[in-house]
Design a protein around this motif. Structure first.
Motif: not given
Ligand SMILES: CCCCCCC/C=C/C(=O)SCCNC(=O)CCNC(=O)[C@H](O)C(C)(C)COP(=O)(O)OP(=O)(O)OC[C@H]1O[C@@H](n2cnc3c(N)ncnc32)[C@H](O)[C@@H]1OP(=O)(O)O
Length: 309
Positions: A1-22
């Motif tokens: 089971m891989a969820t952390s304290d907050s409930e697993f929410n696929p929409d939240l996860l997939l909307a998550h922005k990852l930082p740009e890098s150089r």
């Protein structure tokens, strides 16, 4: 089971922005990478491979292997990802698949901007499959140089949802149709190359310092008798063989690369890559000779090229 304290929410996860890098590299980085995937490993004056590590025949710059593009996708990924509502044990992460599209020959030095996004997540019960897309743009011109899609197989991180369906993969039509079907016919050509016992120690200098590939204790904790080879190192050996045998030594002939890591490779093992030419697609399978086991399979799309096979 891989969820952390907050409930697993696929929409939240997939909307998550990852930082740009150089990512900035030069000829030295390209040459170290080429050595890491065995260029000139058997013959220091190999006329097919010297161009990747030296200004062979007075060439202006060294030639860059197309799989060098895979390094652009690593950056922050190897240090672990902080994802909302989803946790995993990074020591159990295995590289599952890699897909690369190359839009123009890789220059021998460049400064790139990587735009990273979460492309997919799938619950496989015993594992989670996470896919990250990295688009690399040349700084200055803003031109798209290549795209990487990196799939991580996260052992023990499944069971976070009620669905075996992918939570995304909607940014592009399909997951590049992996794994490939290996033809039942004799391969068009075969290439054999031995990796060195120190292969992973050399390869890691290109930027993937995960101790799984260098530390015996860490490897044991992750379930392996000794450190294993980086998946992208095996992929590098395979694609280098395809360039040599099918593309007449021209690294710029490669348009797209797809590979699935089927089982682990140990440094020092011998890789046999079998290739089947199907129009402008090369289906390939790499086996470990000592264990007669397929370790990698996939395809390479090549630009219009009349092969002699
Ligand atoms: C955040 C990204 C960071 C990436 C950083 C990169 C860090 C680099 C690390 C490495 O280089 S690790 C070394 C290279 N990789 C390996 O050595 C892995 C080799 N492969 C394996 O050991 C096995 O294939 C596996 C991944 C352990 C899976 O084997 P297992 O027997 O557990 O799976 P199955 O029961 O056959 O299948 C379950 C399910 O998963 C799908 N699947 C199987 N293999 C893969 C794969 N390689 N990639 C993606 N998906 C895979 C398979 O299709 C099954 O799905 P369903 O059919 O049930 O839907």
């Amino acid at each position: 089971m891989a969820t952390s304290d907050s409930e697993f929410n696929p929409d939240l996860l997939l909307a998550h922005k990852l930082p740009e890098s150089r990512y900035t590299y030069n000829e030295r980085d390209a040459a170290i990478y080429a050595l890491g995937i065995g260029a000139c490993g058997k013959d220091a004056v190999d006329s097919d491979e010297l161009k990747y590590v030296y200004h062979q025949n007075g060439q202006e710059s060294i030639q860059v292997l197309p799989t060098f593009a895979s390094l652009l996708s690593l950056g922050s990924l190897t240090e672990g990802l902080d994802l909302p509502g989803f946790t995993y044990d990074p020591s159990l992460l295995l590289h599952g698949q890699q897909y690369i599209e190359i839009y123009k020959p890789l220059p021998s030095k460049a400064s790139l901007i990587n735009k990273v996004s979460l492309a997919g997540l799938q619950d496989k019960g015993k594992a989670a499959i996470l896919e990250i897309e990295t688009k690399s743009y040349e700084e200055g011109s803003g031109e798209l140089l290549c795209i990487n899609r990196t799939t991580a197989f996260l052992r023990g991180a499944g069971g976070f949802s009620n669905s075996p369906q992918p939570f995304s993969y909607k940014n592009y039509p399909s997951n590049q149709g992996l794994p490939v079907k290996i033809p039942q016919t004799q391969p068009s050509t075969v290439c054999e190359e031995q990796t060195q016992p120190s292969q992973a120690l050399l390869y890691r200098l290109s930027g993937d310092y995960n101790p799984l590939h260098s530390d015996p204790e860490f490897a044991k904790h992750a379930g392996f008798p000794r450190p294993i080879l980086h998946g992208l190192c095996t992929l590098g050996f395979a694609i280098k063989a395809i360039i040599k045998c099918v593309c007449k030594g021209d690294p710029t002939a490669v348009k797209a690369i797809s590979g699935r890591f089927l089982t682990t490779v140990f440094p020092g093992e011998t890789l046999i890559t079998e290739m089947w030419l199907q129009g402008l697609r090369v289906i390939y399978q790499t086996k470990v000779k000592e264990r007669n086991k397929a370790v990698l399979s996939g395809y390479v799309d090549i630009r219009g090229l009349s092969s002699s096979l």
